[in-house]
Motif scaffolding. Structure first.
Motif, PDB file in Angstrom:
ATOM      1  N   VAL A 387       0.839  -1.197   0.000  1.00  0.00           N
ATOM      2  CA  VAL A 387       0.000   0.000   0.000  1.00  0.00           C
ATOM      3  C   VAL A 387       0.873   1.244   0.000  1.00  0.00           C
ATOM      4  O   VAL A 387       1.991   1.219   0.489  1.00  0.00           O
ATOM      5  N   GLY A 388       0.327   2.332  -0.536  1.00  0.00           N
ATOM      6  CA  GLY A 388       0.965   3.642  -0.376  1.00  0.00           C
ATOM      7  C   GLY A 388       1.407   4.271  -1.662  1.00  0.00           C
ATOM      8  O   GLY A 388       1.483   5.495  -1.764  1.00  0.00           O
ATOM      9  N   GLU A 389       1.727   3.476  -2.659  1.00  0.00           N
ATOM     10  CA  GLU A 389       2.225   4.003  -3.921  1.00  0.00           C
ATOM     11  C   GLU A 389       2.186   2.869  -4.933  1.00  0.00           C
ATOM     12  O   GLU A 389       2.060   1.698  -4.560  1.00  0.00           O
ATOM     13  N   PRO A 390       2.331   3.222  -6.204  1.00  0.00           N
ATOM     14  CA  PRO A 390       2.348   2.148  -7.198  1.00  0.00           C
ATOM     15  C   PRO A 390       3.553   1.240  -6.953  1.00  0.00           C
ATOM     16  O   PRO A 390       4.620   1.708  -6.569  1.00  0.00           O
ATOM     17  N   ILE A 391       3.363  -0.060  -7.139  1.00  0.00           N
ATOM     18  CA  ILE A 391       4.499  -0.980  -7.011  1.00  0.00           C
ATOM     19  C   ILE A 391       4.932  -1.385  -8.414  1.00  0.00           C
ATOM     20  O   ILE A 391       4.102  -1.782  -9.238  1.00  0.00           O
ATOM     21  N   VAL A 411      -1.282  -8.898  -2.418  1.00  0.00           N
ATOM     22  CA  VAL A 411      -2.407  -7.988  -2.626  1.00  0.00           C
ATOM     23  C   VAL A 411      -1.921  -6.538  -2.620  1.00  0.00           C
ATOM     24  O   VAL A 411      -1.444  -6.025  -1.621  1.00  0.00           O
ATOM     25  N   ASP A 412      -1.995  -5.923  -3.801  1.00  0.00           N
ATOM     26  CA  ASP A 412      -1.622  -4.519  -3.975  1.00  0.00           C
ATOM     27  C   ASP A 412      -2.898  -3.716  -3.752  1.00  0.00           C
ATOM     28  O   ASP A 412      -3.831  -3.800  -4.549  1.00  0.00           O
ATOM     29  N   THR A 413      -2.949  -2.972  -2.657  1.00  0.00           N
ATOM     30  CA  THR A 413      -4.199  -2.345  -2.238  1.00  0.00           C
ATOM     31  C   THR A 413      -4.160  -0.841  -2.481  1.00  0.00           C
ATOM     32  O   THR A 413      -3.345  -0.133  -1.897  1.00  0.00           O
ATOM     33  N   TRP A 414      -5.041  -0.354  -3.336  1.00  0.00           N
ATOM     34  CA  TRP A 414      -5.100   1.093  -3.594  1.00  0.00           C
ATOM     35  C   TRP A 414      -6.191   1.727  -2.744  1.00  0.00           C
ATOM     36  O   TRP A 414      -7.344   1.259  -2.755  1.00  0.00           O
ATOM     37  N   TRP A 415      -5.822   2.766  -2.032  1.00  0.00           N
ATOM     38  CA  TRP A 415      -6.800   3.555  -1.295  1.00  0.00           C
ATOM     39  C   TRP A 415      -6.138   4.824  -0.808  1.00  0.00           C
ATOM     40  O   TRP A 415      -4.982   5.093  -1.136  1.00  0.00           O
ATOM     41  N   GLN A 416      -6.864   5.650  -0.058  1.00  0.00           N
ATOM     42  CA  GLN A 416      -6.391   6.968   0.350  1.00  0.00           C
ATOM     43  C   GLN A 416      -6.865   7.290   1.769  1.00  0.00           C
ATOM     44  O   GLN A 416      -7.824   6.693   2.258  1.00  0.00           O
ATOM     45  N   THR A 417      -6.235   8.290   2.365  1.00  0.00           N
ATOM     46  CA  THR A 417      -6.706   8.806   3.649  1.00  0.00           C
ATOM     47  C   THR A 417      -8.205   9.090   3.564  1.00  0.00           C
ATOM     48  O   THR A 417      -8.979   8.782   4.477  1.00  0.00           O
ATOM     49  N   GLU A 418      -8.609   9.657   2.450  1.00  0.00           N
ATOM     50  CA  GLU A 418      -9.989  10.083   2.261  1.00  0.00           C
ATOM     51  C   GLU A 418     -10.960   8.920   2.132  1.00  0.00           C
ATOM     52  O   GLU A 418     -12.156   9.073   2.395  1.00  0.00           O
ATOM     53  N   GLY A 500      -7.671  12.312  -7.552  1.00  0.00           N
ATOM     54  CA  GLY A 500      -6.351  12.921  -7.758  1.00  0.00           C
ATOM     55  C   GLY A 500      -5.362  11.965  -8.405  1.00  0.00           C
ATOM     56  O   GLY A 500      -4.232  12.341  -8.697  1.00  0.00           O
ATOM     57  N   ASP A 501      -5.782  10.718  -8.646  1.00  0.00           N
ATOM     58  CA  ASP A 501      -4.900   9.719  -9.249  1.00  0.00           C
ATOM     59  C   ASP A 501      -5.265   9.456 -10.704  1.00  0.00           C
ATOM     60  O   ASP A 501      -6.437   9.523 -11.086  1.00  0.00           O
ATOM     61  N   GLY A 502      -4.236   9.119 -11.476  1.00  0.00           N
ATOM     62  CA  GLY A 502      -4.452   8.625 -12.827  1.00  0.00           C
ATOM     63  C   GLY A 502      -4.565   7.109 -12.775  1.00  0.00           C
ATOM     64  O   GLY A 502      -4.062   6.476 -11.845  1.00  0.00           O
ATOM     65  N   GLY A 515      -0.373   6.999 -10.678  1.00  0.00           N
ATOM     66  CA  GLY A 515       0.191   8.029  -9.790  1.00  0.00           C
ATOM     67  C   GLY A 515      -0.657   9.285  -9.796  1.00  0.00           C
ATOM     68  O   GLY A 515      -1.680   9.361 -10.483  1.00  0.00           O
ATOM     69  N   ARG A 516      -0.245  10.247  -8.989  1.00  0.00           N
ATOM     70  CA  ARG A 516      -1.029  11.471  -8.826  1.00  0.00           C
ATOM     71  C   ARG A 516      -1.018  12.286 -10.108  1.00  0.00           C
ATOM     72  O   ARG A 516      -0.002  12.375 -10.798  1.00  0.00           O
ATOM     73  N   VAL A 517      -2.140  12.888 -10.403  1.00  0.00           N
ATOM     74  CA  VAL A 517      -2.188  13.806 -11.536  1.00  0.00           C
ATOM     75  C   VAL A 517      -2.262  15.253 -11.042  1.00  0.00           C
ATOM     76  O   VAL A 517      -2.383  16.176 -11.822  1.00  0.00           O
ATOM     77  N   HIS A 526       5.073   8.534   1.642  1.00  0.00           N
ATOM     78  CA  HIS A 526       4.600   9.697   2.403  1.00  0.00           C
ATOM     79  C   HIS A 526       4.047  10.733   1.443  1.00  0.00           C
ATOM     80  O   HIS A 526       4.691  11.106   0.476  1.00  0.00           O
ATOM     81  N   ARG A 527       2.865  11.179   1.785  1.00  0.00           N
ATOM     82  CA  ARG A 527       2.198  12.124   0.914  1.00  0.00           C
ATOM     83  C   ARG A 527       2.608  13.545   1.292  1.00  0.00           C
ATOM     84  O   ARG A 527       2.454  13.942   2.435  1.00  0.00           O
ATOM     85  N   ILE A 528       3.164  14.299   0.344  1.00  0.00           N
ATOM     86  CA  ILE A 528       3.626  15.665   0.624  1.00  0.00           C
ATOM     87  C   ILE A 528       3.173  16.560  -0.527  1.00  0.00           C
ATOM     88  O   ILE A 528       3.341  16.215  -1.693  1.00  0.00           O
TER      89      ILE A 528
HETATM   90  C1  7RM Z   1      -3.336   4.450   2.039  1.00  0.00           C
HETATM   91  C2  7RM Z   1      -2.591   5.680   1.608  1.00  0.00           C
HETATM   92  C3  7RM Z   1      -2.940   8.092  -1.019  1.00  0.00           C
HETATM   93  C4  7RM Z   1      -2.246   8.090  -2.348  1.00  0.00           C
HETATM   94  C5  7RM Z   1      -3.147   7.681  -3.479  1.00  0.00           C
HETATM   95  C6  7RM Z   1      -2.153   7.129  -4.475  1.00  0.00           C
HETATM   96  C7  7RM Z   1      -1.122   6.456  -3.605  1.00  0.00           C
HETATM   97  C8  7RM Z   1      -1.817   4.414  -2.303  1.00  0.00           C
HETATM   98  C9  7RM Z   1      -1.528   2.834  -3.782  1.00  0.00           C
HETATM   99  C10 7RM Z   1      -1.219   4.082  -4.381  1.00  0.00           C
HETATM  100  C11 7RM Z   1      -0.752   3.025  -6.381  1.00  0.00           C
HETATM  101  C12 7RM Z   1      -1.411   1.658  -4.591  1.00  0.00           C
HETATM  102  N1  7RM Z   1      -3.186   6.858   1.845  1.00  0.00           N
HETATM  103  N2  7RM Z   1      -1.394   5.027  -3.427  1.00  0.00           N
HETATM  104  N3  7RM Z   1      -1.892   3.080  -2.501  1.00  0.00           N
HETATM  105  N4  7RM Z   1      -0.828   4.171  -5.669  1.00  0.00           N
HETATM  106  N5  7RM Z   1      -1.027   1.808  -5.872  1.00  0.00           N
HETATM  107  N6  7RM Z   1      -1.666   0.428  -4.106  1.00  0.00           N
HETATM  108  O1  7RM Z   1      -1.499   5.560   1.089  1.00  0.00           O
HETATM  109  O2  7RM Z   1      -3.592   9.274   1.632  1.00  0.00           O
HETATM  110  O3  7RM Z   1      -1.396   8.558   2.330  1.00  0.00           O
HETATM  111  O4  7RM Z   1      -2.017   8.324   0.047  1.00  0.00           O
HETATM  112  O5  7RM Z   1      -1.189   7.115  -2.339  1.00  0.00           O
HETATM  113  O6  7RM Z   1      -1.567   8.165  -5.197  1.00  0.00           O
HETATM  114  O7  7RM Z   1      -3.872   8.789  -3.964  1.00  0.00           O
HETATM  115  S1  7RM Z   1      -2.552   8.308   1.507  1.00  0.00           S
END
Ligand code: 7RM
Length: 650
Positions: A387-391, A411-418, A500-502, A515-517, A526-528
């Protein structure tokens, strides 16, 4: 297809009542879609312990968020800790709830459900004695110690609202958050420990709170025993307040839609936003996704090595696992301490069955060499999560083959704080995987891809990822600024939630997050916001202007590149560089630093004064073959200088 990995035998569904195949997944999606309200009301009643079970599912819609947030289970009332603790006592009282591993290998502590319940009750009593009431805000500025989870749950039990601030954030960042949410209580420790180093949490708290009278108490956990400053009347030792308190406490019953916590996260503009998650829907969503994606089993030893300061720690170390009665491991250290075998030592000693980490850690460990992995017995593992970014596919394959020995589901899990919880992810027990793809939306999740002209893509294609229907875990608002919530998430592709993601969808319907658009960077997971780094850089006197973009980085996923314009007469050099790094550390925290710096005579701006980041991104990527139209720039000559200084030519 060559790159399709079937569900390994070891990860196949644990019982026929689970989701055992893609067909079963599809039929669950259809069953929910047929009557989402009825399905979710039944699910929430079954999954959580309610004081008053809900009869209503979703109220409102994304069409109406401007006027009022969506609501789930709105007539239900509950104490969320009854679901996480009390109702497990009869069946799981002696089961380990939290297994803690400290910074030094082998330093461990186990709290059974019975013990955790008693500690949470004591702490709730202590916090109540300090004046914390339903609806009040408490900031938690702590490391990875069991008391962080205990404090979160104690706040929850009182109906108070916690906001955990990651222990790496600076005093300034902490102060901003204390003020934004109007916290009256801060809970911290003398020091944190991480990777053999001490983190001066109390000293930073003192600096953050200097001159603030709004914070009436600081509750301080003694963890390392270091000497700390003390403000009599304000500061209270955890052991003096909590230990003598009664181990029973009657949880405060809240509305399903009362806020549970606020978590600050970076966006493309301005200061971090305090996303608000509420009680019933959030708990139902984290519990549902945690069980479904990992095919959770009663005897699992589940380890998520994120930090409680991020949403992953909230949802998948604390709330989801405890609601599911799981054994959840809390890890204080880093993957490299004392050596790159630490995670695998952890897995071996604790018999971890489900392991959840970030791609940046996987890439770092892959680079350190396979022998750190193969030295350990990893036969307990069944499911590996990211989790957290594209792998990237190479890192995925290494995780699958070297760590999982080909036996484990990845399991590659995509999600967000929101989103509160996972949104697009394989089910370990059912979904064939492809390296680099988060695969399919979870049941209830309606993912849509739109192009720049706002047209919905059908079938394969690439564009911007939107979520068209509310799910129980969606953040309801931004604390104190609902207009900003609407503007950030619902104004780009109304009435849908824009992530916010593509995202690319392939011919099999699998999702590949690109990734983010927007102007949000993802550095080591870490999201910055670029705006936050720019704001820190311009606090340096010598700096006139700064623009920050990301560039692809082998280990961190993205690196930070800063283009800086100096004041007349100022010069670059190591002193300047040190003050720029210090400004990031002071303004944001230790995790924010500039990887590459280029001094420029000016920023490429349009005639209306907007920085053309597209150009800077290309420079940072080192590929300026298709710079696009630069004729609308106020001073096109600036680009030539930037390219020449970067050693690039069109
Ligand atoms: C859980 C978390 C969210 C942003 C999100 C994406 C990126 C998170 C994946 C991912 C590709 C994934 N919350 N992101 N998981 N991108 N594959 N499995 O990370 O709010 O801190 O970040 O992270 O861009 O918008 S977060």
């Amino acid at each position: 297809m060559a790159d399709l990995y079937p569900v390994p035998p070891q990860a196949q569904a644990s019982s026929p009542s689970r989701v055992t195949s893609l067909e079963a997944y599809a039929s669950l999606c259809r069953a929910i879609a047929a009557d989402p309200d009825a399905w979710w009301v039944a699910e929430a009643r079954r999954r959580l312990a309610w004081a008053d079970p809900p009869t209503r599912g979703l109220d409102g819609s994304f069409h109406d968020v401007v006027d009022s947030p969506v609501a789930w289970f709105a007539d239900g009332r509950l104490d969320v800790t009854a679901s996480c603790l009390d109702r497990h006592l009869a069946t799981r009282g002696d089961k380990p709830a939290i297994v803690w591993e400290g910074d030094e290998p082998g330093t461990t502590r186990t709290l059974t459900y019975r013990e955790l319940h008693a500690e949470v009750c004591r702490t709730a009593n202590a916090l109540a004695a300090l004046g914390l009431r339903k609806g009040d805000r408490a900031i938690l500025y702590m490391g990875m110690v069991p008391e962080a989870a205990i404090a979160m749950l104690a706040c929850a039990r009182l109906g108070a609202i916690h906001s955990v601030v990651f222990g790496g954030f600076s005093a300034e960042a902490l102060r901003d958050r204390v003020l934004d949410c109007g916290a009256e209580l801060v809970i911290t420790q003398d020091e944190g420990r991480r990777g053999g180093r001490s983190i001066p949490l109390k000293a930073t708290t003192d600096e953050a709170l200097a001159g603030l009278t709004e914070v009436r108490h600081v509750l301080v956990l003694r963890h390392t025993g270091a000497e700390v400053g003390w403000q009599a009347g304000r500061d209270v030792w955890w052991h003096e307040a909590v230990a003598p308190a009664a181990p029973t406490h009657e949880g405060v019953i809240c509305e399903a839609e009362d806020p549970l916590f606020i978590l600050y996260t970076s966006g493309s503009t301005g200061r971090p936003k305090g996303l608000v998650h509420t009680r019933g829907g959030y708990l139902a969503w984290t519990s549902f996704t945690h069980e479904l994606v990992f095919d959770l089993r009663e005897d699992d030893v589940y380890a998520c090595v994120a930090d409680v300061g991020w949403i992953t720690g909230h949802s998948y170390i604390v709330y989801g696992p405890l609601c599911n009665g799981a054994t959840t491991l809390m890890f204080e250290s880093t993957p490299l301490h004392p050596d790159p075998g630490r995670y695998w030592d952890l897995v071996e000693r604790h018999g971890v069955t489900v392991f959840y980490t970030a791609p940046t850690a996987i890439r770092t460990l892959a680079a350190a060499g396979d022998h750190h992995v193969t030295a350990h017995d990893l036969s307990s593992l069944r499911v590996l999560g990211t989790v957290g970014e594209p792998i990237n596919p190479e890192a995925w394959r290494w995780y699958h083959e070297v760590v999982g020995q080909g036996r484990c589901a990845v399991v590659d899990t995509w999600w967000q704080t929101e989103t509160g919880g996972m949104m697009i992810a394989p089910l370990a027990s059912a979904t064939p995987t492809k390296p680099g793809s988060a695969t399919l939306p979870l049941p209830t999740v309606q993912a849509t891809i739109v192009d720049a002209q706002d047209r919905v893509l059908r079938g394969p294609g690439q564009g911007r990822l939107c979520l068209t229907e509310p799910w129980p875990g969606v953040a309801r608002t931004v604390w104190g600024d609902h207009a900003r919530y609407v503007a950030t998430y619902f104004s780009q592709h109304p009435p849908w939630y824009f992530t916010g993601d593509g995202c690319r969808r392939d011919a099999d319907g699998y999702h590949w997050i690109t990734g983010r658009v927007d102007d949000v960077l993802n550095v080591s997971g870490h999201r910055i916001g670029t705006a936050e780094i720019e704001a820190a850089l311009v606090t340096v006197d010598a700096v006139a202007e700064a623009a920050v973009v990301g560039f692809p980085h082998d280990v961190k996923g993205q690196g930070v590149m800063a283009f800086v314009v100096l004041q007349p007469g100022e010069q670059g050099g190591s002193t300047l560089e040190a003050s720029l790094q210090q400004a990031c550390r002071t303004g944001i925290g230790a995790h924010a630093r500039v990887d590459r710096l280029q001094l420029v005579p000016g920023l490429p701006k349009t005639r209306s004064g907007k920085v053309m980041r597209r150009i800077l991104r290309k420079v940072a990527e080192g590929d300026v073959s298709s710079l696009g139209d630069t004729s609308t720039l106020a001073d096109p000559g600036v680009v030539d200088v930037i390219l020449a200084d970067a050693g690039l030519s069109r």
